[in-house]
Scaffold this active site. Structure first.
Site, PDB file in Angstrom:
ATOM      1  N   GLU A 220       0.861  -1.013   0.265  1.00  7.71           N
ATOM      2  CA  GLU A 220      -0.073   0.085  -0.028  1.00  7.71           C
ATOM      3  C   GLU A 220       1.123   1.249   0.079  1.00  7.71           C
ATOM      4  OE1 GLU A 220      -3.275  -0.382   3.021  1.00  7.71           O
ATOM      5  OE2 GLU A 220      -3.910  -1.616   1.495  1.00  7.71           O
ATOM      6  N   CYS A 254      -1.751   9.045   2.850  1.00 10.34           N
ATOM      7  CA  CYS A 254      -1.511   8.750   1.545  1.00 10.34           C
ATOM      8  C   CYS A 254      -2.129   8.616   0.671  1.00 10.34           C
ATOM      9  CB  CYS A 254      -1.159   7.136   1.217  1.00 10.34           C
ATOM     10  SG  CYS A 254      -1.623   5.977   2.355  1.00 10.34           S
TER      11      CYS A 254
END
Length: 476
Positions: A220, A254
């Site tokens: 991720e 993010c």
């Protein structure tokens, strides 16, 4: 975190821990749903009992507002726990599949079995949620796990360490602390699955290390997630949602909007609406954003200096500051900042910002936007703000992203019925709910032969057998 190749002098405790988990993984693999649900309920009970400890830890590490911790760390984790607790029995059942005509006389199903010993490496920006969320999936799937939390959030790491030690034996779940050299030593071990959350650059190093042991990975990562606003968007609502998605956690997210592409006709309205939204969120009392108890700080001096350098570079190359830009290195504070007149040669448009700077880029035509996006890395998420279905369909058909959110930001991460993850440079694999369970499982296909005619095609290949094979080739 940068992976390095230095040898770790005190590596001895790591290998025995891994070996102990590998032995115990055989026992854990045999656990049924009630046992696994019991482990998840232990985590849930601990969190609800010690929530103040968690909010204090995050505030200590980078002044994350307690209410923001409750929302983005505690609620998000508890949400994932609830879904796994409620649905795990169904996930673990054999999943039947249709029988092709050529397989007449057989039945088939998919059986999800645990991969074994897993490694979870977490970042510093959401240091609790992004380590416990994959742990929930690992435990639901019947694995053991070694957790490597970030060394940049020591208070939160201490909370995680105490929680895990009080709930699990080391041969089932353990915390290994340290810097990049510890991560490197862990990556040398033949884990059955690695789940890494962090930057694209380090993700490449993790993937290279995993390849040496042919270990499966979930990555991720991040990247420059665009936010596209067209002329039909509800500007006031759009501004509020962009402001929240960008400046929660001081932009250190993010999946935060990295830059905004806005139709020139509504650009000025959007900029003004974002200014007002920031004022309401972080400066309602007029004392300034820095005095707000609702705004976090940059994690450390190194990241502050990186962001300040990006801001200075953009200013030197001719950008216009439409809002913010106040900084205080002693407090690791950077004000919510809007940048206009940015160009591709500026650092803010070349690398993931991961902070409270937001470039605003006007466009005139859809073709202009497509030219801008074409050739760039596929983002972790794309945000689309429009009131017309034809416009959103247009962009969904012509772009690619790990996820897409229409008329909001960040909310996909809490949607436990959808897969969350990147594509290419922004990640490999998916998480959330059943998709996280899948990541930590081997989907084992099982075919059960009961009766059938397949043995009629065994040698010797007589004319009759050849005609039967020909029939199979042409019609089945």
């Amino acid at each position: 975190m940068e992976i390095v190749t230095d040898n770790l002098e005190n590596e001895a405790p790591i290998r025995p821990l891994f070996d102990a988990q590998r032995q115990h993984a055989r026992i854990v693999a045999l656990t049924k749903a009630p046992e696994r649900i019991g482990k998840l309920k232990k985590i849930q009970a601990y969190l609800l009992k010690n929530r103040t400890g968690l909010t204090t830890a995050l505030y200590t590490d980078f002044r994350k507002p307690p209410a923001e911790t409750e929302l983005t760390e505690l609620f998000a984790t508890n949400n994932e726990l609830n879904v796994a607790i409620q649905q795990l029995k169904q996930w673990m059942k054999p999943h039947p599949v249709p029988t092709p005509l050529a397989m007449l006389g057989t039945s088939g199903y998919v059986r999800y079995e645990p991969k074994g010993v897993t490694l979870i490496i977490a970042p510093w920006n959401y240091p609790f949620y992004l380590i416990i969320k994959p742990l929930i999936s690992a435990l639901a799937a019947g694995n053991t796990a070694i957790l490597k939390p970030s060394e940049l959030t020591p208070a939160t790491t201490a909370f995680i360490r105490e929680m895990i030690r009080s709930l699990f034996a080391e041969e089932e779940v353990a915390v290994v602390e340290g810097d990049a050299t510890v991560a490197q030593k862990l990556l040398e071990l033949p884990f059955d699955h690695i789940f890494f959350t962090g930057s694209t650059a380090v993700g490449k190093q993790v993937l290279a290390a995993a390849a040496r042991n042919l270990t499966s990975v979930t990555l991720e990562l991040g990247g420059k997630s665009p936010c596209l606003v067209d002329e039909t968007a509800d500007i006031e609502a759009t501004a509020r949602r962009i402001a929240w998605g960008k400046w929660v956690n001081s932009g250190q997210t993010c999946v935060a909007p990295d830059y905004v592409l806005v139709q020139r006709l509504v650009k000025d309205r959007l900029v003004e609406a974002i200014r007002k939204a920031v004022q309401r969120m972080y400066n309602a009392d007029g004392k300034g954003v820095q005095a707000s108890e609702s705004y976090a700080r940059i994690i450390n001096n190194r990241h502050f200096d990186r962001l300040k350098a990006l801001l200075d570079d953009a200013r030197e190359k001719g950008c216009t500051v439409s809002m913010g830009a106040q900084t205080d290195p002693a407090d690791r504070f950077i004000e919510p900042t809007l940048l206009e007149n940015v160009s591709i040669n500026m650092g803010v448009m070349q690398e993931e910002i991961f902070g409270p700077l937001l470039p605003i880029i006007p466009y005139d035509t859809r073709e202009e936007v497509l030219r801008y996006l074409t050739g760039r890395d596929k983002p972790l998420v794309m945000y689309l703000f429009s009131q017309t279905a034809s416009a959103t369909d247009h962009w969904l058909d012509r772009t690619s992203a790990g996820n897409t959110v229409i008329n909001d930001t960040l909310i996909h991460f809490a949607h436990t019925e959808l897969p969350v993850g990147g594509v290419n440079q922004s990640g490999i694999g998916k998480s959330n709910g059943f998709y996280g369970f899948q990541e930590f499982s081997n989907a084992r296909g099982v075919v059960h032969r009961q009766f059938g005619v397949l043995d009629l095609i065994y040698p010797p290949y007589s004319d009759k057998v050849k005609r039967l094979i020909n029939f199979f080739v042409k019609y089945l």
